[in-house]
Every structure is written in structure tokens, then in C-alpha cells.
Write a protein that holds these residues in place. Sequence first.
Motif, PDB file in Angstrom:
ATOM      1  N   THR A 100       8.756   4.117   9.823  1.00  0.00           N
ATOM      2  CA  THR A 100       7.489   3.617  10.392  1.00  0.00           C
ATOM      3  C   THR A 100       7.604   3.649  11.907  1.00  0.00           C
ATOM      4  OG1 THR A 100       8.276   1.325  10.335  1.00  0.00           O
ATOM      5  CG2 THR A 100       7.050   2.100   8.415  1.00  0.00           C
ATOM      6  N   HIS A 101       6.458   3.793  12.549  1.00  0.00           N
ATOM      7  CA  HIS A 101       6.445   3.947  14.013  1.00  0.00           C
ATOM      8  C   HIS A 101       5.963   2.691  14.736  1.00  0.00           C
ATOM      9  CE1 HIS A 101       7.236   8.234  13.518  1.00  0.00           C
ATOM     10  NE2 HIS A 101       6.250   8.263  12.600  1.00  0.00           N
ATOM     11  N   ASP A 102       5.638   1.647  14.012  1.00  0.00           N
ATOM     12  CA  ASP A 102       5.132   0.433  14.667  1.00  0.00           C
ATOM     13  C   ASP A 102       5.976  -0.791  14.355  1.00  0.00           C
ATOM     14  OD1 ASP A 102       4.531   0.231  12.032  1.00  0.00           O
ATOM     15  OD2 ASP A 102       2.367  -0.113  12.270  1.00  0.00           O
ATOM     16  N   GLY A 103       7.190  -0.577  13.833  1.00  0.00           N
ATOM     17  CA  GLY A 103       8.076  -1.696  13.549  1.00  0.00           C
ATOM     18  C   GLY A 103       7.773  -2.436  12.274  1.00  0.00           C
ATOM     19  N   SER A 130      -4.472  -5.928   9.601  1.00  0.00           N
ATOM     20  CA  SER A 130      -5.080  -4.591   9.488  1.00  0.00           C
ATOM     21  C   SER A 130      -4.037  -3.490   9.662  1.00  0.00           C
ATOM     22  CB  SER A 130      -6.192  -4.440  10.541  1.00  0.00           C
ATOM     23  OG  SER A 130      -7.224  -5.376  10.324  1.00  0.00           O
ATOM     24  N   SER A 131      -3.220  -3.639  10.714  1.00  0.00           N
ATOM     25  CA  SER A 131      -2.205  -2.606  10.946  1.00  0.00           C
ATOM     26  C   SER A 131      -1.158  -2.594   9.825  1.00  0.00           C
ATOM     27  CB  SER A 131      -1.535  -2.828  12.304  1.00  0.00           C
ATOM     28  OG  SER A 131      -0.895  -4.094  12.336  1.00  0.00           O
ATOM     29  N   ARG A 190       5.116  -7.554   9.073  1.00  0.00           N
ATOM     30  CA  ARG A 190       5.277  -7.401  10.529  1.00  0.00           C
ATOM     31  C   ARG A 190       5.573  -8.762  11.128  1.00  0.00           C
ATOM     32  NH1 ARG A 190       1.123  -4.012  13.934  1.00  0.00           N
ATOM     33  NH2 ARG A 190       2.733  -4.624  15.446  1.00  0.00           N
ATOM     34  N   PRO A 191       6.417  -8.805  12.155  1.00  0.00           N
ATOM     35  CA  PRO A 191       6.700 -10.088  12.810  1.00  0.00           C
ATOM     36  C   PRO A 191       5.414 -10.674  13.416  1.00  0.00           C
ATOM     37  CG  PRO A 191       8.328  -8.443  13.417  1.00  0.00           C
ATOM     38  CD  PRO A 191       7.239  -7.700  12.703  1.00  0.00           C
ATOM     39  N   ALA A 192       5.213 -11.961  13.208  1.00  0.00           N
ATOM     40  CA  ALA A 192       4.031 -12.652  13.738  1.00  0.00           C
ATOM     41  C   ALA A 192       4.381 -13.571  14.898  1.00  0.00           C
ATOM     42  CB  ALA A 192       3.349 -13.453  12.632  1.00  0.00           C
ATOM     43  N   LEU A 249      -1.618  -3.554   6.659  1.00  0.00           N
ATOM     44  CA  LEU A 249      -2.266  -3.018   5.461  1.00  0.00           C
ATOM     45  C   LEU A 249      -2.388  -1.502   5.537  1.00  0.00           C
ATOM     46  CD1 LEU A 249      -3.720  -3.521   2.784  1.00  0.00           C
ATOM     47  CD2 LEU A 249      -5.840  -3.841   4.091  1.00  0.00           C
ATOM     48  N   ALA A 250      -2.710  -1.002   6.727  1.00  0.00           N
ATOM     49  CA  ALA A 250      -2.813   0.450   6.874  1.00  0.00           C
ATOM     50  C   ALA A 250      -1.465   1.125   6.618  1.00  0.00           C
ATOM     51  CB  ALA A 250      -3.323   0.797   8.279  1.00  0.00           C
ATOM     52  N   GLN A 251      -0.394   0.539   7.114  1.00  0.00           N
ATOM     53  CA  GLN A 251       0.940   1.097   6.883  1.00  0.00           C
ATOM     54  C   GLN A 251       1.320   1.007   5.401  1.00  0.00           C
ATOM     55  OE1 GLN A 251       2.906   2.481   9.546  1.00  0.00           O
ATOM     56  NE2 GLN A 251       3.790   3.377   7.717  1.00  0.00           N
ATOM     57  N   ALA A 252       0.957  -0.120   4.762  1.00  0.00           N
ATOM     58  CA  ALA A 252       1.276  -0.292   3.335  1.00  0.00           C
ATOM     59  C   ALA A 252       0.515   0.719   2.483  1.00  0.00           C
ATOM     60  CB  ALA A 252       0.948  -1.718   2.892  1.00  0.00           C
TER      61      ALA A 252
END
Length: 448
Positions: free
Chosen positions: A75-78, A51-52, A149-151, A54-57
Motif C-alpha cells: 500500500t502507498h498510504d500506510g 474513506s481512504s 489506518r492510524p488515527a 475503505l477505498a484501499q480495502a
Amino acid sequence: MADSPLVWWRRQGLRFRLTVVASGVLALALAVSASVLLSVLDRTLIDQVDSSTLAQAQTIRVQADAGTLPSPIITHDGTIVQVMDAGGRITHVTYGADRLVPLLGAQARAEVLRDGGATFVDGRPHAIPGPLRVVVLSADRGQTVLAARPAGEIQTSLTMAGRVLFVGTPALIVLLAVASWLIIGRTLRPIGALRRGAAEITHTARSRRLPVPESRDEVYSLATTLNDMLSRLEGAEQRQRALVSDAAHELRSPLASIRLQLEVALGHPEGQDWRETAEGVLEDTMRLSRLAEDLLALARLDERGGVPARSEPVDLDEVVRQTVDRYGEVRLTACDPVVVRGDALDLSRVLTNLVDNAVRHTTSKVEVALTADGQLTVTDDGPGIPEQDRERVFNRFTRLDSGRSRDEGGAGLGLAIVRETVRAHGGSVHLEDASPGLRAVVRLPVAR
């Protein structure tokens, strides 16, 4: 030869088996719960990352469509972002992202776009430890936005949760096993008390009773039921002892009479009337025979446990007529057709005993009547029985003062046999005042 597991299991105590079953069920439930929990946790964490990401994309795609993408993308969330043009060349990236090698190849990007979801990518070729979760979106002018994003944090969370469950689940199972062992032991303690109480009851301590727990549960019901059984057994034993004592007392008198008559006759044979001696001995022998028959009849009634010997249709009116015909002084005042179920011989014995008692005590007449509702009455005009004694005379070996003569009366078993037989046939019997005299009333259920 070793026992099979099933035999071994059956030989274990109830406390052990209940504890093992409870612990096994809990272990299975916790294992299923842990599996479901880890699966749900994994899916939830992945959905949050997707979700996060996809929102950034989507934010980057809006900027790409407007042509306002900065370089580098911030980006602010890495989140790692790559923007590619229609020719597959990377045009914009976030700081530190690879500008030459895309996160996904052309075929992989097409599959992700077609499925509309996200996919895992190994992050090591891109200098990122652990897996990456990649989202692909299409923008205007043939552009493509790749956001990742790193998982690794997902795996870290799952590993931590798995360790907690791996340590906590066995501890919880052990805790429940100990609690079950204690609770089941406390629950079974009243049963142990019942066992010890039963072991202490002997033939010399018949009045002992089993301990009854305070709780109103199944063990309480078991204890009260067993105590009721002990009461019935004690009553039956007391009745048996009384019967043996009374029977011995009744047998002693005619046997003593026979012995005395024979000793006198043998001691003085010259002046003895042997015919008179034989008649006296025969009379006492007949008394012994009647007593033996009555005792045998009562023994058979007790052995059958209140059930008639046979259960077949009986024409009670025929039984009444045949019995009354044997007595010249008895008058049949009514005899309606009545059919009952039971044993004809036992019912005939009931009427015979009642008529014998009436004939023995009557002054002038005895009347017998049978009505269509199954009521049989035998009436005499003798001295009767006081009201307070009318129930007592149905007890075994009971004779009132007026009937204690053994030469005239019986052994006191006739009415006892009557009541036991009538009850076995589902009926009732009682005595009532006939003014003058006494009336015996027997009620039997009519067969439909």
C-alpha cells in the motif's frame, strides 16, 4: 447585610452592564461555536480516514477475489491490511503487519460487517502507538479483508485546534469587551453631556438649552424633546410671571381707590357723604370680586390642562335661553336644539362673557343665535374692533385703547376665559366684522 447579586447588578452603571452582557453573549456564542467546530472537525477527519481506508480495502478485496494478492501486500498510504480465509487464518498482510493476531476478533468483525462502518481499535497491542481506525469487508470464498489506518493524527489535529480556540477565544472576548467599553462609552457621551447641561440649568438661567448631538438617533430625539419641554416650561413661566404682574397692576388701582376714598372720608368726616363713599367703595370692591373670579377661573382652566371640569351631555340651547333671559336688551334670533359634551357652567360663563362685552359696547342691539351645527354667535352694532386687533384681544389682560376705562370695561380676562374654555371643549372662537359692529363666533362639536 450584603446586597444580593441582583441588587448589586442593578446598581452598576449602564456602560458596565452593557459591556458585561455583550461579553457574556459573545463568550457563550464562541463556546457553542468552538464545541460545534471541534465536533465537525472530528467527524470530518474520521470520515476522511474512513474513506481512504475503505477505498484501499476495496482494492485489496478485488485482488483477493481474483486470487492475485501479492505477499506482502503493498500500500502507498500506510494502510495496514490483513486478509483472512474462511477458517479465520491470516493469509496475506502488508509489510510489518501481524500475521498471527487479527486486528479484530471474530465477534467484532461480525459487528462491523453488520453495521457497514468502521471502528476504533487500540494500536498498542500491534506495536502501533495510538488508536487505529479499522474497516472490514467480505470477499469471495469466505475471505475477510481488514484494513486499518492510524488515527492518532486526528487526535493531534483536534488537540491543536482546541489549543488555538482555548487561547484565541478569551483573547477575542477581552478584545470585544474593550471595544464594547469604548464604543458604549462614546455612545453614552451625548447622554453625559445632556446630564451636565441639565445640571447647569437653574432658575436664573431659564433660556439655557441642552446640547443636541449631531447624529440623528434616539439621543438626538431625547435632546430635542427635552429642549421642547424646556421651551414649554419657559413659556409657561413667562406667562405666569406676566399674569402675576398684570394681576398686581389690576389690583392696585381699585385698592388705591378704596384707600383714597376711606382716607378722605376719615380725614374730613364732617363734610363727607358717607353713602356716596360706601357706594364708591362697593363699586371698587365689586371690581376686585370680578377680577378674583376671573383669575380663579383661569387658574382652574390651567390646572385642568385644557380639559373641561366635566364631560356630560349639555343642552346648549337651554343654556343659551337661560342666559339670554337675564338680559332685557338681548334678542335671541335663532336657537336650534344642540347637544354638546362638556360642563354646563363653563359654557354658560362663555356666553355670559360674550354677551357682557357686546352689551358694554353696543349702540342699540345685541343678537344671539345658535344653529344646529353647533355654531353660537353674539352680534352687536357697536364700534367693533380693527381686524389687526381681533386676535390680540384674546390674550390675558388685553384692553384696546377704546376700552381701557376701568369704570366701563373689565380687566381684559373675559375673552381669554372664553377662548380657553372653548378650546377645552374641543371648539374654536374668533371675531369677525358685523358691518356695523362685531360678531363673536363660537363653534363647538355636536355630540352624536
